[in-house]
Every structure is written in structure tokens, then in C-alpha cells.
Motif scaffolding. Sequence first.
Motif, PDB file in Angstrom:
ATOM      1  N   SER A 171       7.156   0.571   9.659  1.00 55.52           N
ATOM      2  CA  SER A 171       7.459   0.082  10.852  1.00 55.52           C
ATOM      3  C   SER A 171       6.814  -1.542  11.089  1.00 55.52           C
ATOM      4  O   SER A 171       5.985  -2.016  10.587  1.00 55.52           O
ATOM      5  CB  SER A 171       7.288   0.843  12.034  1.00 55.52           C
ATOM      6  OG  SER A 171       5.633   0.985  12.442  1.00 55.52           O
TER       7      SER A 171
ATOM      8  N   ALA B 286       4.848  -0.779  22.613  1.00 60.21           N
ATOM      9  CA  ALA B 286       6.057  -0.278  22.062  1.00 60.21           C
ATOM     10  C   ALA B 286       5.749  -0.211  20.625  1.00 60.21           C
ATOM     11  O   ALA B 286       6.374   0.722  19.908  1.00 60.21           O
ATOM     12  CB  ALA B 286       7.135  -1.534  22.110  1.00 60.21           C
ATOM     13  N   ALA B 287       4.787  -1.200  19.783  1.00 60.90           N
ATOM     14  CA  ALA B 287       4.664  -1.069  18.528  1.00 60.90           C
ATOM     15  C   ALA B 287       3.629   0.367  18.258  1.00 60.90           C
ATOM     16  O   ALA B 287       3.676   1.110  17.233  1.00 60.90           O
ATOM     17  CB  ALA B 287       3.829  -2.196  18.012  1.00 60.90           C
TER      18      ALA B 287
ATOM     19  N   ARG C  62       5.748   3.464  18.117  1.00 58.65           N
ATOM     20  CA  ARG C  62       6.456   3.789  16.791  1.00 58.65           C
ATOM     21  C   ARG C  62       5.306   4.182  15.603  1.00 58.65           C
ATOM     22  O   ARG C  62       5.684   5.063  14.991  1.00 58.65           O
ATOM     23  CB  ARG C  62       7.112   2.492  16.447  1.00 58.65           C
ATOM     24  CG  ARG C  62       8.226   1.938  17.094  1.00 58.65           C
ATOM     25  CD  ARG C  62       9.035   0.873  16.600  1.00 58.65           C
ATOM     26  NE  ARG C  62       8.280  -0.441  16.239  1.00 58.65           N
ATOM     27  CZ  ARG C  62       7.986  -1.205  17.261  1.00 58.65           C
ATOM     28  NH1 ARG C  62       8.736  -1.241  18.337  1.00 58.65           N
ATOM     29  NH2 ARG C  62       7.379  -2.488  17.088  1.00 58.65           N
ATOM     30  N   SER C  63       4.124   3.548  16.058  1.00 57.89           N
ATOM     31  CA  SER C  63       3.419   3.891  15.293  1.00 57.89           C
ATOM     32  C   SER C  63       1.739   4.021  15.793  1.00 57.89           C
ATOM     33  O   SER C  63       1.221   3.039  15.715  1.00 57.89           O
ATOM     34  CB  SER C  63       3.111   2.875  13.986  1.00 57.89           C
ATOM     35  OG  SER C  63       2.062   3.482  12.750  1.00 57.89           O
TER      36      SER C  63
ATOM     37  N   ASP D 119       4.064   4.774   7.009  1.00 59.83           N
ATOM     38  CA  ASP D 119       3.115   4.346   8.174  1.00 59.83           C
ATOM     39  C   ASP D 119       2.084   5.408   8.185  1.00 59.83           C
ATOM     40  O   ASP D 119       0.692   4.901   8.097  1.00 59.83           O
ATOM     41  CB  ASP D 119       3.423   4.347   9.707  1.00 59.83           C
ATOM     42  CG  ASP D 119       4.364   3.358  10.147  1.00 59.83           C
ATOM     43  OD1 ASP D 119       4.314   1.916   9.371  1.00 59.83           O
ATOM     44  OD2 ASP D 119       5.079   3.154  11.136  1.00 59.83           O
TER      45      ASP D 119
ATOM     46  N   ASP E  46      10.104   5.411   7.192  1.00 59.41           N
ATOM     47  CA  ASP E  46       9.398   4.216   7.687  1.00 59.41           C
ATOM     48  C   ASP E  46       8.110   4.967   8.401  1.00 59.41           C
ATOM     49  O   ASP E  46       6.929   4.575   8.219  1.00 59.41           O
ATOM     50  CB  ASP E  46      10.013   3.480   8.989  1.00 59.41           C
ATOM     51  CG  ASP E  46      10.884   2.519   8.319  1.00 59.41           C
ATOM     52  OD1 ASP E  46      10.686   2.270   7.148  1.00 59.41           O
ATOM     53  OD2 ASP E  46      11.767   1.955   9.036  1.00 59.41           O
ATOM     54  N   GLU E  47       8.287   6.125   9.241  1.00 60.12           N
ATOM     55  CA  GLU E  47       7.432   7.059   9.833  1.00 60.12           C
ATOM     56  C   GLU E  47       6.439   7.368   8.612  1.00 60.12           C
ATOM     57  O   GLU E  47       5.006   7.410   8.985  1.00 60.12           O
ATOM     58  CB  GLU E  47       7.556   8.030  10.561  1.00 60.12           C
ATOM     59  CG  GLU E  47       8.510   7.765  11.821  1.00 60.12           C
ATOM     60  CD  GLU E  47       9.154   8.640  12.566  1.00 60.12           C
ATOM     61  OE1 GLU E  47       9.522   8.670  13.841  1.00 60.12           O
ATOM     62  OE2 GLU E  47       9.368   9.866  12.094  1.00 60.12           O
TER      63      GLU E  47
END
Length: 432
Positions: free
Chosen positions: A317, A352-353, A356-357, A233, A229-230
Motif C-alpha cells: 500500500s 488513513a495510511a 490500510r496497513s 504489507d 497489497d495487504e
Amino acid sequence: MGRWSEETVMKAAPDSSSLAAARKLAHPGPWSDSGSNDVLVWGKCQGSGKTPYQVSVDIIAPAYRCSCPSRKFPCKHALALLLLWSRGEAAEAGADTADFAKEWADQRADRATAKERRQAEQPVDPEAQAKRLAARLALMDAGIDDFSRWLTDLVRTGLAAARNQPYSWWDGVAARLVDSQVPGLAEQVREMASQIHGRTDWADHLLLHAGRWWALTKAWAARDALTPDEFADVKAALGWATASADVQDTESLVGPWLVLGAHSSDDGRLQQQRTWLRAPDGTTVVILDFAGQGQGLAAPQLAGAQLDVTVARYPGSAPRRALFTGPITPQGVARSLGTGYSIRQALEQESAAVARSPWRTRHPVMLEGVTVNPQGMGWVHDPSGDALPLVDAPLDSLLALTGGYAADVFGELEDGRLRPLTVVVDGTVVTL
């Protein structure tokens, strides 16, 4: 499929001149043999020639066909027909499908089937595929290394010096990134040339994005250590597209999906439309549509609409990009977009989002009970006293709809500012 609203037809127009020309034809006089069903709208429009133009529109997966010589899609005749249909003045439902409309629909279905067959039958050469991937990675590595050196020079000479650079300086950097197959990063650099001359907070804006760019170059160098997922992104931020065919074969999430809001933009080269959807379990996705100049975007879905449709999500993500994988069946209109949040809670969700990215540029939020302040470019305030500045906000419409009272607003958080897309007033969901 319900009739489009006149506003939906207007948004489908490729430009203002086409819409203006369509309005002159949007009366029953020049039209004949018109009709509609659940999929198509059709009719004949008498022009200056002897033979009337044959017009057909697919209203489910929006597509347009007209026998006129115009290269615009939709042309003025298709727009005029849709305007008449939206008002109930032509194209009566239940009519027998005209031969020319049925033939066009059958041809489109045959082409789609043939394309799927060719894709299924086309053999894959793993060795050639691996060579192409290795060549692209090498090209991207070289381009991102060059960009890293440019960023170092940018900081060393000072951000203030960048504001004195001509547009050609930024375009040169963007062109090298395009040559290195990093178009997403190239577009961000090209946009910065305008942003630093058009924003009062240009220094903070440039510093923020330079930091994101630097983090992106480091993430690319460490891509082997990233989760799937990373890495997805990072690829999306760099502009490495994922083929829709690869997505359609993955998961399928069934509806109903609630349309939260949509936004269309046009940078002079490419039109983009973002449509935010939410499932009953709270899963939020965004549908992205693109079109070149002179082409029509997919018909926008109206905020508050409940859609019975299956979607598949791209890797990455949350909230993830998605695409429709089946027919869209409207199931009515909601009177609410669900539970909203305070500005503080919305900012915490965005943080928070971004954690993650870090290269995420916008985040969907639903604000509850906010009031509109027209000061400057506009603000929204919540009951706790927190406030957010607005961007691209139709202040007149917001003030007229809310009347100064508290309302629920859905929009996109972008660089600390809110782009309002939908407002809920007295049990009615209104698209801005």
C-alpha cells in the motif's frame, strides 16, 4: 553528474575514524594523475610505500576501489579524493580517464552483464520452488503460533512484569523468530528491550506494539483472504524480503522525481538509509538502502534535488518502497517542496495510511508554516495551535535556520512524533 557536496562525502564515510584520516590526506600534496568525468573520479595517492595507491570512485551508482589493504568501503583514500573533488581542488573534469580507473569500470560492467545473463539463463524448477515455499510457510506458521502464545503470556502476566525481564529474555524470543524466518518481527522485539528502559512512555509504547504484533499474527493466519497489497504489507512487516530482480521487471515510473528528504540510521549491526521521493502527480515513494558494518551506504541524494530517473515500486500500500532502475541524472534544485499541510491534516493522512496497513511505523508528511519550540526534546506548532513533539531533531540547526519564524518542514511521523528531515527557508531547501 554535479560535484558532491562535502556533506555528502561525509555521510558516505563508514565511521568517524575513516573520515578523520581522510581529512589529513585531503590536500593536493600526496595526489597525482587525478581526474573526473560524468561517472568516475580517480587519482593516485602517495603513501608510505614506493607505489602510490590507485583510487577510483563510481559517483553514479556509488562504488569504491583502492589498491590499499583497507577493508573499509570507502577507505580513507577514496574519501580524501572525494573531499578534494567536492572542493574543486583536484580531479579536474574532462581529463582522459586513467587506465586503472577505466579497467575497473569495465570490469564492473562486465560482471553486471554476466550476472544478468546467468539469471536469465538459470532454469526455474516449479516443483522445487513450490516445495521451498511450502517449507517456509510451515516454518513461519509454527513460529508465529509460538509468538502468539508468548504474546498471550505477556498480557496475562502484565506489561509491567516485562520491564523487569533481562535483555536475554527478549533476545530469546527474537532468536526463535529468526529461526522461523520472521526477521522483521524479530527485530521489533529486540528493539523493544531497549525502548522499555529508555522511554518515559514505555508502557504506552509496549501496549501499542503488542497490539500491532497481535494484529499481525491474526493477519498472517487469515492471509488467504487478503488482497495482494495487504499480503505484501504483512510480508514486509514480518521481514519476508522481495527480490529486487522481481521488482525491476514490473512497472517503471519515469521522473522527474523530487527528493523530499532522507534519514540514515545505524543499530550497530546494519546501516539503513531512507530517501523519500515525490513525482509531479503526487506519487510518493521511499528508496531503502542497507549496508553492513564497515561498508558504505549509497551516497545520499540531497533534499530538493530534481532527479531524472526511472523507479519501480515494490508491492504494497502507498506510500510504497521503490528502487532505481536506471541511471540518475540531476536536473537542478527546487526552491520548494510543494504544498504543505496543517498538523491536523497530516495526522488525518497518517490515520488513513494506518487504516490500510496497521503495522506501518512511519509516514511522510509536509507541514506548512510551523514554528519550532525548543522546550524539552522540541516541538513544532502550526498557526491553528496544534503541536507535535519531535524525535531525533537537530534543534540547534532548526532554530538557527528558522530564527523562530514559520517555515515548511518535511519529515516522518512515527508513533505520534515528528522526525524532521528537511526545512524550507526563504526559497532554499535545506537538509537537516
